[in-house]
Design an enzyme around this catalytic site. Structure first.
Site, PDB file in Angstrom:
ATOM      1  N   ARG A  42       2.066   6.796   0.025  1.00 43.78           N
ATOM      2  CA  ARG A  42       2.973   7.835   0.535  1.00 43.78           C
ATOM      3  C   ARG A  42       3.088   9.025  -0.413  1.00 43.78           C
ATOM      4  O   ARG A  42       3.741  10.007  -0.105  1.00 43.78           O
ATOM      5  CB  ARG A  42       4.363   7.260   0.782  1.00 43.78           C
ATOM      6  CG  ARG A  42       4.414   6.213   1.851  1.00 43.78           C
ATOM      7  CD  ARG A  42       5.857   5.776   2.102  1.00 43.78           C
ATOM      8  NE  ARG A  42       5.926   4.562   2.867  1.00 43.78           N
ATOM      9  CZ  ARG A  42       5.893   4.492   4.195  1.00 43.78           C
ATOM     10  NH1 ARG A  42       5.774   5.604   4.900  1.00 43.78           N
ATOM     11  NH2 ARG A  42       5.968   3.336   4.810  1.00 43.78           N
ATOM     12  N   TYR A  66      16.433   4.966   5.548  1.00 46.16           N
ATOM     13  CA  TYR A  66      16.523   6.178   6.372  1.00 46.16           C
ATOM     14  C   TYR A  66      17.936   6.552   6.804  1.00 46.16           C
ATOM     15  O   TYR A  66      18.127   7.563   7.458  1.00 46.16           O
ATOM     16  CB  TYR A  66      15.644   6.014   7.614  1.00 46.16           C
ATOM     17  CG  TYR A  66      14.191   5.801   7.266  1.00 46.16           C
ATOM     18  CD1 TYR A  66      13.428   6.843   6.749  1.00 46.16           C
ATOM     19  CD2 TYR A  66      13.580   4.565   7.418  1.00 46.16           C
ATOM     20  CE1 TYR A  66      12.102   6.656   6.405  1.00 46.16           C
ATOM     21  CE2 TYR A  66      12.247   4.368   7.081  1.00 46.16           C
ATOM     22  CZ  TYR A  66      11.519   5.411   6.571  1.00 46.16           C
ATOM     23  OH  TYR A  66      10.212   5.240   6.226  1.00 46.16           O
ATOM     24  N   HIS A 101      11.447  15.126   4.358  1.00 44.13           N
ATOM     25  CA  HIS A 101      11.384  13.668   4.404  1.00 44.13           C
ATOM     26  C   HIS A 101      12.760  13.114   4.069  1.00 44.13           C
ATOM     27  O   HIS A 101      13.390  13.560   3.096  1.00 44.13           O
ATOM     28  CB  HIS A 101      10.356  13.129   3.407  1.00 44.13           C
ATOM     29  CG  HIS A 101       8.978  13.613   3.690  1.00 44.13           C
ATOM     30  ND1 HIS A 101       8.197  13.071   4.676  1.00 44.13           N
ATOM     31  CD2 HIS A 101       8.263  14.619   3.131  1.00 44.13           C
ATOM     32  CE1 HIS A 101       7.044  13.715   4.714  1.00 44.13           C
ATOM     33  NE2 HIS A 101       7.061  14.674   3.799  1.00 44.13           N
ATOM     34  N   ASP A 129      -4.216  21.348   9.999  1.00 40.97           N
ATOM     35  CA  ASP A 129      -4.990  22.437  10.586  1.00 40.97           C
ATOM     36  C   ASP A 129      -4.183  23.203  11.635  1.00 40.97           C
ATOM     37  O   ASP A 129      -4.264  24.430  11.703  1.00 40.97           O
ATOM     38  CB  ASP A 129      -6.284  21.900  11.210  1.00 40.97           C
ATOM     39  CG  ASP A 129      -7.305  21.457  10.173  1.00 40.97           C
ATOM     40  OD1 ASP A 129      -7.132  21.754   8.970  1.00 40.97           O
ATOM     41  OD2 ASP A 129      -8.277  20.781  10.572  1.00 40.97           O
ATOM     42  N   HIS A 181       0.614  11.646   5.478  1.00 37.20           N
ATOM     43  CA  HIS A 181      -0.372  11.088   4.568  1.00 37.20           C
ATOM     44  C   HIS A 181      -1.739  10.871   5.211  1.00 37.20           C
ATOM     45  O   HIS A 181      -2.662  10.426   4.546  1.00 37.20           O
ATOM     46  CB  HIS A 181       0.141   9.751   4.023  1.00 37.20           C
ATOM     47  CG  HIS A 181       1.608   9.732   3.812  1.00 37.20           C
ATOM     48  ND1 HIS A 181       2.238  10.453   2.807  1.00 37.20           N
ATOM     49  CD2 HIS A 181       2.606   9.129   4.513  1.00 37.20           C
ATOM     50  CE1 HIS A 181       3.541  10.262   2.895  1.00 37.20           C
ATOM     51  NE2 HIS A 181       3.791   9.473   3.910  1.00 37.20           N
TER      52      HIS A 181
END
Length: 144
Positions: free
Chosen positions: A112, A23, A101, A88, A81
């Site tokens: 993933r 990350y 991401h 919604d 995921h």
């Protein structure tokens, strides 16, 4: 003035210390500051929000519908995921959004590889680190 919301999902509060090889080393605060600077250069109003709670993220999405937000950039983290509820909510508010991401979710574990959000997003950026957020923001800043 454009108003754009950035939503950081679960575990993104740990950026800079959580798996920096995956990350990166920038903290969430560092990343947000870069986004605020970019938005300010273009006279846009930017709000950055992070929560580890799915319900808080959904509430913030519904708030965006009434607070003048025109677009959303979202990194839903692991909710990508798993959360039909998040999908919604994004569908219900009908604001354009880009799914971002930091890592390439398609080159990681097989669980993933599927996103519940991608089919309703106007775009998806994965694997470009923090630059992905900047690219999403630039898209909305330059969109007529």
């Amino acid at each position: 003035m454009k108003k754009i919301l950035v939503i950081h999902g679960p575990n993104l509060n740990a950026l800079g210390t959580r798996e920096p090889d995956v990350y990166g080393s920038l903290t969430l605060s560092d990343m947000n500051n870069r986004l605020y600077e970019l938005a300010n250069l273009h006279g846009a109003n930017l709000d950055c929000f992070q929560s580890n709670w799915e319900g808080a993220i959904i509430d913030r999405i519904y708030d965006a519908k009434v607070d003048g937000t025109q677009a959303i950039i979202i990194n839903p983290g692991g909710l990508t995921h798993t959360s039909i509820c998040l999908r919604d909510a994004l569908s219900a508010v009908a604001l354009p959004f880009i799914e971002v991401h930091l890592s390439n979710i398609h080159s990681r574990e097989s669980f993933r590889h599927h996103s519940f959000l991608s089919a309703i997003a106007i775009g998806v950026i994965a694997g470009l680190g923090t630059r992905g957020y900047e690219m999403a923001l630039e898209h909305f800043l330059h969109k007529a």
